[in-house]
Write a protein that holds these residues in place. Sequence first.
Motif, mmCIF file in Angstrom:
data_model
loop_
_atom_site.group_PDB
_atom_site.id
_atom_site.type_symbol
_atom_site.label_atom_id
_atom_site.label_comp_id
_atom_site.label_asym_id
_atom_site.label_seq_id
_atom_site.Cartn_x
_atom_site.Cartn_y
_atom_site.Cartn_z
ATOM 1 N N ASP A 12 0.818 -1.200 0.000
ATOM 2 C CA ASP A 12 0.000 0.000 0.000
ATOM 3 C C ASP A 12 0.862 1.264 0.000
ATOM 4 O OD1 ASP A 12 -2.623 -1.205 0.106
ATOM 5 O OD2 ASP A 12 -2.154 -1.805 2.163
ATOM 6 N N LEU A 13 2.060 1.116 0.530
ATOM 7 C CA LEU A 13 2.958 2.268 0.567
ATOM 8 C C LEU A 13 3.285 2.769 -0.841
ATOM 9 C CD1 LEU A 13 4.725 4.208 2.289
ATOM 10 C CD2 LEU A 13 6.567 2.523 2.092
ATOM 11 N N GLU A 14 3.267 1.865 -1.817
ATOM 12 C CA GLU A 14 3.563 2.319 -3.177
ATOM 13 C C GLU A 14 2.569 3.398 -3.619
ATOM 14 O OE1 GLU A 14 3.389 -0.533 -6.438
ATOM 15 O OE2 GLU A 14 4.517 0.825 -7.728
ATOM 16 N N VAL A 15 1.321 3.223 -3.219
ATOM 17 C CA VAL A 15 0.306 4.203 -3.613
ATOM 18 C C VAL A 15 0.552 5.537 -2.895
ATOM 19 C CG1 VAL A 15 -2.171 4.691 -3.685
ATOM 20 C CG2 VAL A 15 -1.341 2.357 -4.073
ATOM 21 N N MET A 16 0.850 5.450 -1.614
ATOM 22 C CA MET A 16 1.113 6.673 -0.854
ATOM 23 C C MET A 16 2.383 7.358 -1.353
ATOM 24 S SD MET A 16 -1.488 6.708 0.962
ATOM 25 C CE MET A 16 -2.728 5.439 0.738
ATOM 26 N N ALA A 17 3.373 6.555 -1.696
ATOM 27 C CA ALA A 17 4.642 7.109 -2.184
ATOM 28 C C ALA A 17 4.461 7.721 -3.574
ATOM 29 C CB ALA A 17 5.715 6.027 -2.229
ATOM 30 N N THR A 18 3.437 7.290 -4.276
ATOM 31 C CA THR A 18 3.139 7.885 -5.581
ATOM 32 C C THR A 18 2.389 9.202 -5.391
ATOM 33 O OG1 THR A 18 3.034 5.699 -6.577
ATOM 34 C CG2 THR A 18 1.985 7.479 -7.796
ATOM 35 N N LEU A 19 1.473 9.224 -4.425
ATOM 36 C CA LEU A 19 0.619 10.399 -4.248
ATOM 37 C C LEU A 19 1.285 11.517 -3.447
ATOM 38 C CD1 LEU A 19 -2.756 8.589 -3.436
ATOM 39 C CD2 LEU A 19 -2.144 9.728 -5.587
ATOM 40 N N LEU A 20 1.957 11.154 -2.354
ATOM 41 C CA LEU A 20 2.424 12.193 -1.428
ATOM 42 C C LEU A 20 3.469 13.144 -2.031
ATOM 43 C CD1 LEU A 20 2.511 13.550 1.379
ATOM 44 C CD2 LEU A 20 3.987 11.709 2.158
ATOM 45 N N PRO A 21 4.602 12.648 -2.537
ATOM 46 C CA PRO A 21 5.599 13.607 -3.035
ATOM 47 C C PRO A 21 5.113 14.388 -4.254
ATOM 48 C CG PRO A 21 6.567 11.426 -2.724
ATOM 49 C CD PRO A 21 5.085 11.272 -2.632
ATOM 50 N N ARG A 22 4.377 13.725 -5.136
ATOM 51 C CA ARG A 22 3.883 14.426 -6.320
ATOM 52 C C ARG A 22 2.931 15.534 -5.928
ATOM 53 N NH1 ARG A 22 5.115 11.217 -11.013
ATOM 54 N NH2 ARG A 22 6.105 9.354 -10.174
ATOM 55 N N SER A 23 2.121 15.288 -4.901
ATOM 56 C CA SER A 23 1.165 16.300 -4.475
ATOM 57 C C SER A 23 1.835 17.385 -3.647
ATOM 58 C CB SER A 23 0.063 15.657 -3.632
ATOM 59 O OG SER A 23 -0.605 14.677 -4.376
ATOM 60 N N ALA A 24 2.835 17.004 -2.874
ATOM 61 C CA ALA A 24 3.461 17.966 -1.961
ATOM 62 C C ALA A 24 4.412 18.898 -2.703
ATOM 63 C CB ALA A 24 4.199 17.229 -0.850
ATOM 64 N N THR A 25 5.300 18.335 -3.504
ATOM 65 C CA THR A 25 6.362 19.155 -4.092
ATOM 66 C C THR A 25 6.554 18.902 -5.567
ATOM 67 O OG1 THR A 25 7.940 17.443 -3.458
ATOM 68 C CG2 THR A 25 7.691 19.280 -1.947
ATOM 69 N N GLY A 26 5.765 18.024 -6.149
ATOM 70 C CA GLY A 26 5.935 17.718 -7.560
ATOM 71 C C GLY A 26 7.114 16.792 -7.819
ATOM 72 N N GLN A 27 7.612 16.145 -6.794
ATOM 73 C CA GLN A 27 8.719 15.205 -6.992
ATOM 74 C C GLN A 27 8.193 13.804 -7.308
ATOM 75 O OE1 GLN A 27 10.393 16.334 -3.040
ATOM 76 N NE2 GLN A 27 12.334 16.059 -4.099
ATOM 77 N N ARG A 28 8.980 13.033 -8.021
ATOM 78 C CA ARG A 28 8.623 11.633 -8.258
ATOM 79 C C ARG A 28 8.635 10.888 -6.937
ATOM 80 N NH1 ARG A 28 12.194 12.472 -12.287
ATOM 81 N NH2 ARG A 28 11.116 12.861 -14.231
ATOM 82 N N LEU A 29 9.639 11.203 -6.147
ATOM 83 C CA LEU A 29 9.734 10.642 -4.804
ATOM 84 C C LEU A 29 10.640 11.612 -4.043
ATOM 85 C CD1 LEU A 29 8.836 8.174 -3.145
ATOM 86 C CD2 LEU A 29 10.938 7.023 -3.791
ATOM 87 N N THR A 30 10.436 11.707 -2.735
ATOM 88 C CA THR A 30 11.362 12.548 -1.985
ATOM 89 C C THR A 30 12.748 11.896 -2.027
ATOM 90 O OG1 THR A 30 10.589 11.420 -0.002
ATOM 91 C CG2 THR A 30 9.687 13.605 -0.426
ATOM 92 N N MET A 31 13.791 12.667 -1.781
ATOM 93 C CA MET A 31 15.146 12.129 -1.886
ATOM 94 C C MET A 31 15.345 10.936 -0.954
ATOM 95 S SD MET A 31 16.649 13.806 -4.266
ATOM 96 C CE MET A 31 15.048 13.844 -5.027
ATOM 97 N N TYR A 32 14.701 10.988 0.202
ATOM 98 C CA TYR A 32 14.782 9.851 1.115
ATOM 99 C C TYR A 32 13.386 9.393 1.512
ATOM 100 C CZ TYR A 32 19.547 11.609 1.696
ATOM 101 O OH TYR A 32 20.820 12.043 1.469
ATOM 102 N N MET A 33 13.209 8.100 1.481
ATOM 103 C CA MET A 33 12.027 7.498 2.090
ATOM 104 C C MET A 33 12.589 6.370 2.945
ATOM 105 S SD MET A 33 8.702 5.682 0.294
ATOM 106 C CE MET A 33 9.377 4.074 -0.174
#
Lengths: 507, 265
Positions: free
Chosen positions: A251-272
Motif C-alpha cells: 500500500d505504501l507504493e500508492v502513498m509514495a506515488t501520491l504524497l511527493p507528487r502532491s506535496a512538491t511535484g517530486q517523483r519521490l522525496t530524496m529519502y524514504m
Amino acid sequence: MSRSEKTSATVKERADIALNNDFLRKAVRFTTERLRNGKQLASTEHGNWDEWRERGRQIRLHTIAHLDYYLNLFVENARANGVHVHFAEDTAAATEIVMTIARHKQAESVVKSKSMVSEELHINHALEEAGIEAVESDLGEYIIQLAGEGPSHIVIPAIHKNRYQIAELLSKDAGEELPPDTTVLAGYVRRKLREKFLDADIGMTGCNFAIAETGSMVLFENEGNARMVTTVPKTQITLMGMERIIPSWEDLEVMATLLPRSATGQRLTMYMSGITGPKRDEDSDGPEEMHMIIVDNGRSGQLGDPEFQELLNCIRCGACLNVCPVYRQIGGHSYGGTYSGPIGAVLTPALNRNVAEWDDIANASSLCGACYEACPVKIPLHDMLVYLRRRKVERGHGNRWESIGMKGFAILMGNSKRLGTALKMGRILQKPVVHNGTISLKIGPLKGWTTYRDMPPMADDPFRERWSKLEQELQQDQVTMDATVKDRMEQLVQARQRSKRGDFDES
Amino acid sequence: MSLDTNRSNDLSKSKATNIANTVNHNATQPPWLAELEQRSRRNQQTFIDHISSRLGRPRATEPPIHPFRGAPSFWKEWSWEEQERVERFTAHFQEVGGHVVSVDNLEAAGEWIAQYAQDLEAREIVRQQLPELEQLRLEQRLPDAHLAVWNEDQQTDWRATAAGADIGIVMAEGAAAYTGTVMVTSSAMQGRSVSLLPTVCIVLLYKKNLHTRLGELLVPLDQRGRQQLPAGVHFISGPSRSSDIENDLTIGVHGPGIIYTLLIG
Ligand code: SF4
C-alpha cells in the motif's frame, strides 16, 4: 512567539497583519505557484492520476474504517520489534510520556525532524520549560525556530522569510556576519546541526505512515535530517497521529506515488525510510531504544461522524494549501493554528472540538472546491467547511440572520452534494441579504470572501466561473510584485531550468 | 565538529542493554520503563476499544478484507525492458542532481572509484563490510587514503568515522527506474551511516536488480515479513537537498550532497 492554538486575534486581524507584509504574500504566492505547477507537471507526467487518487482514497477509507484492527495490529508488531509503544489521548498525556522518557534519559538536548504532531502538542515548549534544548533540524524549521515562530506551510515552513531575514537570524546564531547567500547559509546550518545531532540524547520524529503488518514506520524527506535523527541519537521518540496507519508495504507504493507528487511535484522525496524497531544487537548505528507515542488528541472525534471521518484520510501533503486562493492571499500564520489552509480550516476546529471557534477559521475559505480537486485522497474539504458553518449555527453560535440562511443551506444540502449545489445555494442565499447591489450581511460560503475581498453579488454568474476570474485576478496581482524580488525569483527558476535539474523538482 | 568522546565508549558496551528483534525485553528493563510498558498495555485496551465504539461496532479482531491493496491493477502488470529501465533510471536520478556511471564489473567499479577518490583527493573512505565491496580492492588501489570497513572492530565509534569520511560506499539491494530510486538496507555489516554521513555517497547497483516500479521493491518486504526485515530500509532518490531558503535549491543539507550510482553489468 505565538505557538498557542488560538491567539486572541481573529483570523481577520491576523490576516491583516499578514497582508501588511508585502514579502510574505509575494513569497507565498511564488512558492505555492511553483509547487502547484510542479504538481500538475508531476501528475500529468504520471498518467492515470485520477485512478491513483481513487486508489489512495480507497486505501485510506478502508484503513480508517478498520482502524481498531489495523492500529492494534501495528502496536503488536511494533512491540514485537522491540519498540516501546505508548498511547496518549491528549496533549497532556503525550507531553507527560515524552517528559518521563527525557527525565530518565537525563536528556539535555533533543534533536527533532519535522513533525506536525509535535507542533500540535507544543512539545518544544514543554521541553524548554524543563530546561531541555529542543533543536529543529529541518532547515526551514530551524530558521523559524530561531525566529520564534510556527510553521506557515505544512511542507515549506519558512516560506514567509526572505534570505536577508534568514541571514540576519543565522548571523545572530553564529555570532558572526553571514552573507545572504543560500549555499553559505545552508552550509552553516549543516555544520551547526551536525554537532547537535552528535550531541543529542534523544532524536524525535514524526511519522508519515505506519505499516500495520510489520510494525514499521515510514518517513519521507529531502534533507536527510530525519535519517540523522533516526540514526545518530541513542534514544528515538516518534510521535504519531493514530490515523497514520496503512496495512502493508504494498500500500505504501500508492502513498509514495501520491504524497511527493502532491506535496512538491517530486517523483519521490530524496529519502524514504522504513524503520522497523530499534537497532539490532550487532548494529553499530541506529537507536538503542525506540519509543512511539500514538496520539489521539481529538482525532477519534471524527471517527463515526459521516461528515468528518474522511478528515482522517489526510496524508498532510499540503496540496490544498497551494491551490487555495485564500491561503495564497493571507499565508499560513493567519490561520492561527498548527495546520493552515483548507485542511487547517477544518482540522483545527475538529481537533479542538470547539464550536465557537469554527466560524472564524471556516470562513477563511472560498468554497471554490480547488482543495478537493487537488487532494490526492479526494477529501471533500469544501463540503466540510459548509458542515462546520451549519453546526456552528445549530449550536447557537450564529446570529439570527445567519441561522435563517443556514437552514436554507441544510435543506439544499440535503439532496445534493459538492460544488455545484453549494454554489447555486450561494446565489440563492444572497437574496435576503443583498442591498443596493452589494452583500451587506455575510453568510455561509460568501462570508470569508466578502470579508477579505470585495465581492459583488453573484447574480447569475456561477461561482465556478467567478473562481477562474478570481484566479486571473490573483495572478495579475503578481505582476505588481516588487520588481527586484520578482527578478530574483525568476532568475532562480530560470537558472534551475538551465541546470536541467528538474525545475519543479525540489521541496 | 565536536564529538562526544564518552559516547564512543558507551557504544561498545551498549550491547548489554540492547533490545533484540523479537525477545521479550521486560526482564532487562529499568523500573520506569517497565512501568510505562504496563501502562501502555492497559491504555491499549481503552484506546482501541474507544476507536471501535466511535466506529459504532464491537472490536474487530479478524483481518478485514482489503480489496484495494497496493497499486491499481493496470500498474502492477506494467514494466520496461532492461534498456529502458537503465535509461529511465539514469535520466530520473540525474534530473534531481544525482550521477549515474555504467561499469562492466566490480573490477571496473573499483578502478572508477579509485580514480574519483584520487581526483578529489579523498583521505577518509568508509565502506560497508560486504564481499562485493572487498572485490573493489580499494586498499591496494588507494594506498594513501585511509579505508575504514564498517563495524570491523568493536572499539571504533563507527558513527563518528562515517561522519568524518569523504566518501561512503554502499551496495544497493535493488532500484526502481520509474522513480529513480535505489534501496539500501541496514545490518551489522551495513551501517545506515555509510550512505548518510559522508560528503559523497557511492552506491553500487547490479543491473539485474534494477526494476521498473517501486512496488517491485516494496512487495518483497511484505513477503519477508516482520521478523526478517532489517531495522532500516532506505530508499534514496538523489542528493540531500532543500529549497527552504527562498526556494533556492541547496544540496548536501544534512546528507551527502553528491551521490553516484555505479550501475554494474
Ligand atoms: S486534505 Fe488532502 S490536499 Fe490537503 S493536506 Fe490533506 S491530503 Fe493533502
